[in-house]
Design a protein around this motif. Structure first.
Motif, PDB file in Angstrom:
ATOM      1  N   GLU A 148       2.727 -18.847 -14.772  1.00  0.00           N
ATOM      2  CA  GLU A 148       1.494 -18.141 -14.158  1.00  0.00           C
ATOM      3  C   GLU A 148       0.861 -19.444 -13.496  1.00  0.00           C
ATOM      4  OE1 GLU A 148      -0.412 -17.445 -18.261  1.00  0.00           O
ATOM      5  OE2 GLU A 148       0.441 -15.402 -17.688  1.00  0.00           O
ATOM      6  N   ALA A 149       0.759 -19.967 -12.387  1.00  0.00           N
ATOM      7  CA  ALA A 149      -0.195 -20.914 -12.033  1.00  0.00           C
ATOM      8  C   ALA A 149       1.392 -21.707 -11.722  1.00  0.00           C
ATOM      9  CB  ALA A 149      -1.182 -21.187 -12.416  1.00  0.00           C
ATOM     10  N   GLY A 150       2.768 -21.675 -11.885  1.00  0.00           N
ATOM     11  CA  GLY A 150       3.677 -22.004 -11.538  1.00  0.00           C
ATOM     12  C   GLY A 150       4.268 -23.255 -12.928  1.00  0.00           C
ATOM     13  N   VAL A 151       2.695 -22.243 -13.539  1.00  0.00           N
ATOM     14  CA  VAL A 151       4.517 -23.347 -15.144  1.00  0.00           C
ATOM     15  C   VAL A 151       4.511 -21.976 -16.147  1.00  0.00           C
ATOM     16  CG1 VAL A 151       2.832 -23.836 -17.816  1.00  0.00           C
ATOM     17  CG2 VAL A 151       1.626 -23.850 -15.282  1.00  0.00           C
ATOM     18  N   LEU A 152       5.341 -22.083 -16.549  1.00  0.00           N
ATOM     19  CA  LEU A 152       6.019 -21.037 -17.050  1.00  0.00           C
ATOM     20  C   LEU A 152       5.743 -20.566 -18.477  1.00  0.00           C
ATOM     21  CD1 LEU A 152       9.006 -20.129 -17.430  1.00  0.00           C
ATOM     22  CD2 LEU A 152      10.206 -22.302 -18.937  1.00  0.00           C
ATOM     23  N   ARG A 153       5.912 -19.597 -18.485  1.00  0.00           N
ATOM     24  CA  ARG A 153       5.013 -19.059 -19.719  1.00  0.00           C
ATOM     25  C   ARG A 153       5.688 -17.936 -21.083  1.00  0.00           C
ATOM     26  NH1 ARG A 153       0.680 -21.645 -20.348  1.00  0.00           N
ATOM     27  NH2 ARG A 153      -0.714 -21.593 -18.592  1.00  0.00           N
ATOM     28  N   ARG A 154       7.256 -17.267 -20.194  1.00  0.00           N
ATOM     29  CA  ARG A 154       7.660 -16.886 -21.144  1.00  0.00           C
ATOM     30  C   ARG A 154       8.895 -16.869 -20.404  1.00  0.00           C
ATOM     31  NH1 ARG A 154       3.193 -12.695 -20.717  1.00  0.00           N
ATOM     32  NH2 ARG A 154       2.355 -12.428 -22.290  1.00  0.00           N
ATOM     33  N   PHE A 155       9.876 -16.418 -21.470  1.00  0.00           N
ATOM     34  CA  PHE A 155      11.720 -16.181 -21.115  1.00  0.00           C
ATOM     35  C   PHE A 155      12.128 -14.948 -21.820  1.00  0.00           C
ATOM     36  CE2 PHE A 155      12.188 -20.620 -21.653  1.00  0.00           C
ATOM     37  CZ  PHE A 155      12.585 -20.763 -20.060  1.00  0.00           C
ATOM     38  N   PHE A 156      12.179 -14.072 -20.889  1.00  0.00           N
ATOM     39  CA  PHE A 156      12.337 -12.707 -20.719  1.00  0.00           C
ATOM     40  C   PHE A 156      13.950 -12.090 -21.505  1.00  0.00           C
ATOM     41  CE2 PHE A 156      13.645  -7.827 -19.430  1.00  0.00           C
ATOM     42  CZ  PHE A 156      12.520  -6.844 -20.775  1.00  0.00           C
ATOM     43  N   TYR A 157      14.369 -12.230 -22.146  1.00  0.00           N
ATOM     44  CA  TYR A 157      16.471 -11.575 -21.333  1.00  0.00           C
ATOM     45  C   TYR A 157      16.508  -9.661 -22.470  1.00  0.00           C
ATOM     46  CZ  TYR A 157      21.360 -11.463 -23.656  1.00  0.00           C
ATOM     47  OH  TYR A 157      22.444 -10.425 -23.486  1.00  0.00           O
ATOM     48  N   GLN A 214      10.389 -14.868 -25.507  1.00  0.00           N
ATOM     49  CA  GLN A 214      10.285 -16.435 -25.608  1.00  0.00           C
ATOM     50  C   GLN A 214       8.845 -15.825 -25.448  1.00  0.00           C
ATOM     51  OE1 GLN A 214      13.306 -18.411 -25.294  1.00  0.00           O
ATOM     52  NE2 GLN A 214      14.204 -17.788 -27.294  1.00  0.00           N
ATOM     53  N   GLU A 215       7.671 -16.435 -25.962  1.00  0.00           N
ATOM     54  CA  GLU A 215       6.161 -16.920 -25.199  1.00  0.00           C
ATOM     55  C   GLU A 215       6.398 -18.787 -25.890  1.00  0.00           C
ATOM     56  OE1 GLU A 215       3.752 -14.089 -26.854  1.00  0.00           O
ATOM     57  OE2 GLU A 215       4.084 -13.089 -26.065  1.00  0.00           O
ATOM     58  N   LEU A 216       5.881 -18.658 -24.665  1.00  0.00           N
ATOM     59  CA  LEU A 216       5.817 -20.965 -24.979  1.00  0.00           C
ATOM     60  C   LEU A 216       3.867 -21.413 -24.467  1.00  0.00           C
ATOM     61  CD1 LEU A 216       8.426 -20.005 -22.928  1.00  0.00           C
ATOM     62  CD2 LEU A 216       8.838 -22.501 -24.046  1.00  0.00           C
ATOM     63  N   GLU A 217       3.317 -21.921 -25.244  1.00  0.00           N
ATOM     64  CA  GLU A 217       2.536 -22.784 -24.867  1.00  0.00           C
ATOM     65  C   GLU A 217       2.944 -24.068 -24.506  1.00  0.00           C
ATOM     66  OE1 GLU A 217      -0.544 -21.878 -27.479  1.00  0.00           O
ATOM     67  OE2 GLU A 217      -0.482 -19.391 -26.922  1.00  0.00           O
ATOM     68  N   GLU A 218       1.941 -24.683 -23.691  1.00  0.00           N
ATOM     69  CA  GLU A 218       2.326 -26.629 -23.179  1.00  0.00           C
ATOM     70  C   GLU A 218       3.844 -26.656 -23.167  1.00  0.00           C
ATOM     71  OE1 GLU A 218      -0.695 -28.222 -25.695  1.00  0.00           O
ATOM     72  OE2 GLU A 218      -1.527 -27.731 -24.766  1.00  0.00           O
ATOM     73  N   GLY A 219       4.982 -25.829 -23.170  1.00  0.00           N
ATOM     74  CA  GLY A 219       6.136 -25.286 -23.273  1.00  0.00           C
ATOM     75  C   GLY A 219       6.570 -26.193 -24.912  1.00  0.00           C
TER      76      GLY A 219
END
Length: 372
Positions: free
Chosen positions: A164-173, A188-193
């Motif tokens: 989102e806006a160039g920032v990684l938010r999720r990994f989906f497998y 896997q959901e991420l916030e601030e990496g």
């Protein structure tokens, strides 16, 4: 009797459209035969010899490839139709009579442009509605016939990073996709990496407004990487990127996608780190989905410019001249693709480059004729 002047459909329009119809049909048949023979038929005959492909299957594939071929042959045929129609009208002195009645070149060419515009729209619709389905079916028929198994729609080990806006938010497998649902899914959901949430599900099915996960568990992760709480669920709606489903269709060729699907595929590739050259190539192809059909208008102007002279061209001469013009056009098209892939030109401009150059030449020719 003075011919009717511009202002709505009249004798001039009917006369030009009548002259365009027959050579257009001839051009479609001739160019379709040439393209099928050079790009499809030789390959099919080879398959008949090597794999015993039955004649009825060859015919089926040829019919299925017709909509894809029409994407090129319809605009091609407008060039031949315009050249022969205006050459016939000029050779019989009809254009001279219209000019004497005060009809300008723009009005003489207007019925041809209207005809070409209708052909362009029909080509666009055919390429969007019929061609993707027919091309995909043709590929499936050949694969099933030559490899003796059905074309697999399943894919294994799907991996998708959502930004989102160039920032990684999720990994989906997902371990497997069978064409309808995914199995053994992990998100896997991420916030601030940092990993903040982990979702696992036995399966996931796409919906109109997201994804439906079934038989899963959701873990909330704290700053130390430990599970803060765990919730099991029978079913759960999960909002994921709208282009996630596009990655399950990447095995399709561009001609098997609609324009919207192709553009979605391009966006997905750009987000997931595909090479700029690959993305640019597909962007040029997407631009050509509109540019090539509307080459019919350019070809009509070119044909009119070559045909408006006091001599009549035969169908064989017209076909030969058309082939030379089309060869030059497609050389420009391939040059545009190369410029677009290397970044020399923007993909959209690269796709329209042949139309712009040939259109400028056609308008110059008509302007020169109008001054004589």
């Amino acid at each position: 009797m003075t011919p009717p002047l511009p202002g709505g459909p009249g004798l001039l329009d009917r006369s030009v459209l009548r002259e365009l119809a027959a050579p257009f049909a001839f051009g479609v048949a001739a160019f379709t035969g040439i393209l099928l023979a050079t790009t499809v038929l030789f390959h099919l005959v080879t398959l008949m010899v090597r794999h015993g492909l039955p004649a009825w299957m060859v015919l089926e594939v040829l019919v299925l490839r017709l909509p894809e071929t029409a994407f090129f042959t319809f605009p091609m045929a407008t060039l031949l139709a315009s050249l022969l129609a205006y050459s016939r009208l000029a050779g019989d002195g009809e254009l001279t009579a219209w000019r004497a009645a005060g009809v300008g070149f723009a009005r003489l060419v207007a019925p041809g442009v209207a005809f070409a515009s209708a052909v362009a729209v029909a080509t666009l619709l055919l390429n969007e509605v019929v061609s993707p389905i027919a091309s995909g079916q043709a590929r499936r028929v050949l694969v099933e016939a030559t490899q003796q198994h059905q074309v697999p729609v399943a894919r294994d080990h799907l991996f998708y990073p959502e930004r989102e806006a160039g920032v990684l938010r999720r990994f989906f497998y997902a371990r497997q996709w069978d064409g309808r649902r995914m199995r053994d899914v992990i998100v896997q959901e991420l916030e601030e990496g940092r990993l903040v949430r982990l979702v696992q599900a036995a399966e996931a099915e796409p919906l109109a407004d997201g994804w439906l996960f079934r038989g899963g568990v959701m873990h909330q992760v704290d700053e130390r990487g430990e599970f803060r709480w765990t919730v099991r669920f029978a079913s759960q709606r999960v909002q994921l990127g709208a282009d996630l489903l596009a990655m399950t269709q990447e095995g399709r060729a561009p001609q098997e996608m609609t324009l919207a699907e192709l553009r979605s595929h391009v966006r997905h590739l750009a987000r997931t780190g595909a090479s700029p050259r690959e993305v640019a190539e597909l962007e040029v192809l997407a631009g050509q989905r509109v540019a090539v059909p509307f080459a019919a208008v350019v070809f009509t102007l070119l044909g009119a410019g070559m045909g408006i002279r006091p001599q009549r061209a035969s169908a064989s001469v017209g076909l030969g001249v058309s082939v030379l013009v089309l060869f030059a056009y497609y050389v420009l098209m391939f040059m545009g693709m190369a410029f677009g892939q290397t970044g020399t030109l923007a993909p959209g401009l690269a796709a329209w480059l042949p139309n712009l150059l040939c259109g400028a030449l056609a308008l110059w020719r008509l302007h020169a004729l109008a001054r004589t």
